[in-house]
Design a protein around this motif. Structure first.
Motif: not given
Ligand code: MG
Ligand code: GLC
Length: 424
Positions: A14-20, A202-208
């Motif tokens: 999991t991504d952290l900021d704005c995900t977990l 995830g929630d943003s571009g670097n998670d794609a």
């Molecule tokens: Mg994020």
């Protein structure tokens, strides 16, 4: 990864900021719901991987502010660093060496300096294998067309990642969150520990890129950035293993566990049966999590002030069972429970919360378990922590666990200026 003897049941990445981590929720409600679910039902046989754009330093500072569990692996700096092993976090030298191939920070700096629109991010966001800038979308798209070719001519092979309409990362080609996860999966496979299931969040571009890992289930939390949704629309729309959650952040992750049928998906924080703890027979980790949740709810006045809850807690433990307070004071568990009467509801104003981390259970004889964990308590904005051991024994026709002994010692320089308020 060495914590588990066999293949993990679930590898949760999991991504952290704005995900977990939901920065719009100062009470961290969904994060705490996730934590309780993970410790009660997943910690013992699954792996938790944080995968963030933050540097290791910045991730550690987030951990000081938010109730984040200890992960098994931390992928930081957009996949350009990997650290293994819970508290002690050992960086992965094999990965680092691999990223050094066809990479030169100096050449990247030289070539990127030819684009005046690229505004360097602060020094604290720059790493050996990550050069980061701020830039608007239009310019970013133009630069992305020409920069890789110019760098390749000079022997440097890069991956460019654009996120949140402002962050532009230049990374070694094999890096990025997807590259790091693929490397981890290869490593697990080579150790004979291929996970039964993988869930990426995830929630943003670097998670794609995480959503490109073929075997993985994926959840884009409901608050996902439009760039990720657009990426999904263009690249993965027909993949039934990727969903857009209807809930935000941690709640969206729990939703994904349920929608993909990946295991238990009701957080003990939601489903706490305050009347009966023995629904799941002989499940020491779960019982310990539930015990502390009832205690948390008592302190916060979220259950009424009724003796029946204290009786409930007492019924779990042996009348002879002792609790050794981290200060060294020893009394029976029942006596300590009696002391709880005066603490009902007093945590409400102080935004009192308890969460357990690194819960591990070992069977030490056919009828006895030791459960070890770190207990964290937030009160008035201050976190205090104790390393805790509980001895549980199984009596009465093997239907019920009995708490025989609890022992704590302060962690991380914690101590209590108000000893009376620290119980269990
Ligand atoms: Mg994020
Ligand atoms: C994090 C990092 C930043 C990076 C961004 C996108 O915010 O701090 O350096 O550019 O993620 O990957």
């Amino acid at each position: 990864m060495d914590r588990l003897d066999g293949p993990p049941r679930l590898l949760l990445v999991t991504d952290l900021d704005c995900t977990l981590v939901d920065h719009d929720d100062p009470e961290n409600t969904d994060l705490l719901r996730f934590n309780a679910l993970w410790e009660a039902h997943y910690r013992h046989d699954s792996l938790l991987v944080y995968c963030t754009g933050r540097s290791m330093r910045s991730y550690l500072s987030l951990r000081n502010k938010k109730p984040l569990l200890t992960p098994d692996i931390a992928i930081t700096s957009v996949g350009s660093e990997i650290a293994h092993g819970g508290e002690s976090m050992v960086s992965d030298d094999v990965w680092e060496a691999r990223l050094g191939e066809m990479w030169s920070r100096e050449i990247v700096l030289e070539e990127t300096s030819k684009f005046p629109q690229l505004e360097p991010q602060p020094d604290k966001s720059q790493e050996q294998h990550k050069v980061s800038f701020f830039v608007g979308r239009e310019h970013a798209l133009e630069i992305m067309k020409v920069l890789p070719g110019r760098l390749l001519e000079r022997g440097v092979d890069v991956k460019l990642v654009y996120s949140n309409d402002y962050a532009f990362d230049v990374l070694p080609k094999g890096s990025g969150k997807g590259g790091a996860l693929t490397y981890l999966l290869e490593k697990l496979e080579s150790e004979g520990k291929q996970p039964t299931n993988i869930l990426v969040c995830g929630d943003s571009g670097n998670d794609a890129e995480l959503f490109n890992v073929p075997q993985a289930y994926g959840v884009m939390v409901s608050n996902s950035h439009k760039e990720l949704l657009q990426w999904h629309e263009e690249n993965a729309k027909d993949n039934p293993k990727i969903i857009l959650a209807s809930e935000r952040c941690g709640a969206g992750m729990i939703e994904a566990l349920q929608r993909f049928n990946l295991g238990p998906n009701v957080s003990p924080r939601d489903g706490l049966d305050t009347e009966n703890f023995h629904v799941e027979v002989l499940d020491p980790a779960n019982e310990v999590v539930q015990f502390y949740l009832l205690y948390d709810k008592w302190r916060c006045g979220e259950v009424e002030k009724s003796d029946k809850y204290l009786e409930k807690l007492k019924s779990l433990s042996s009348p002879l069972g002792m609790f050794v307070h981290p200060s060294g004071v020893e009394k029976t568990i029942h006596e300590w429970i009696d002391d709880l009467v005066n603490l009902h509801g007093e945590g409400k104003e102080e935004k009192f919360r308890i969460w357990l981390d690194r819960v591990s259970t070992s069977l030490i004889s056919p009828e006895t378990w030791i459960v070890k964990f770190d207990k964290h308590e937030l009160s008035d904005g201050k976190v205090r922590s104790c390393s805790t051991r509980v001895l549980l024994s199984c009596q009465e026709e093997k239907e019920k666990l009995t708490w025989m002994h609890i022992q704590q010692s302060w962690l991380d320089g914690s101590c209590s200026d108000d000893q009376d308020k620290w119980i269990f």
